[in-house]
Design an enzyme around this catalytic site. Structure first.
Site: not given
Ligand SMILES: Cc1ncc(CO)c(N)n1
Length: 224
Positions: A50, A143, A213
């Site tokens: 991330d 988000e 996601e």
């Molecule tokens: C994969 C991913 N999606 C969204 C966010 C932030 O909203 C993040 N930090 N990482």
């Protein structure tokens, strides 16, 4: 000021793609944080991946900011996006301190396939050929998945390990929820006046964000 929620086209799409939305916002990894069974090597994998994602997401948000300034016709759009960009600044600092807390050396973390694919998708959205309302829909979805997921971990009865509540608060807090709601209102306003073609594209982009996601959460299983 937070505007009252009214049902728009995005909610209709979320209903239509309900099982995918649930897969993205109630992933096993998130549930494991909620019930305390989380495997720390999974958490570290997610943290490293991330961090790399956020470093690419920031330029994407900067691109959204430029477009909000030029194309929106509403001065407040730019302020909402600027707030998001400012919180990414804190977020990168937070990742760095978590990295040292958990012994994850980001300089050695290699982006996995799902991460690379998600980042390539973001690059595609930065093309001027993608309509502002379509970009805003994607931005909201990116988000909102984190907001929904981590807010769930803070709900009553959770067994989230104390050392992981920082992560949950980062995206699950009320300010972030309101910010997501503002971004959603912007996207909805754009979509109200969008062409049929743009609507098809916005729905497609929403679905693709949700798929990315899910794939992103899946990486935490690998424990690389
Ligand atoms: C994969 C991913 N999606 C969204 C966010 C932030 O909203 C993040 N930090 N990482």
């Amino acid at each position: 000021m937070e505007k009252p929620e009214k049902r728009g086209v995005i909610d209709t799409w979320l209903d239509k793609h309900h099982s995918l939305y649930t897969a993205a916002t109630r992933h096993d990894f998130v549930i494991s944080i909620l019930d305390g069974s989380v495997d720390l090597s999974s958490f570290k994998t997610w943290l490293g991946q991330d961090y790399l994602f956020v470093r690419e997401f920031a330029p994407f948000v900067a691109n959204v900011l430029i477009r909000a300034g030029k194309e929106s016709g509403e001065t407040s759009d730019m302020e909402v996006v600027l707030g998001g960009l400012a919180s990414l600044n804190d977020e990168i600092e937070w990742f760095k301190s978590e990295g040292s807390k958990w012994g994850v050396d980001f300089s050695t973390v290699v982006a996995q396939k799902a991460n690379k694919e998600y980042r390539r998708f973001l690059e595609g959205l930065m093309s001027s050929e993608v309509e502002y309302g379509v970009v805003m829909t994607a931005f909201w979805a990116i988000e909102a998945v984190y907001q929904e997921s981590f807010a769930h971990c803070l709900e009553n009865g959770n067994k989230t390990p104390g050392e992981l509540t920082g992560a949950c608060n980062r995206w699950g807090n009320d300010g972030f929820r309101q910010y997501c709601s503002s971004v959603k209102n912007i996207a909805e306003r754009c979509l109200e006046n969008a062409s049929g073609e743009a609507l098809v594209e916005a729905e497609d982009v929403l679905v693709r964000v949700l798929e990315h996601e899910v794939a992103f959460w899946e990486m935490s299983r690998g424990g690389q």
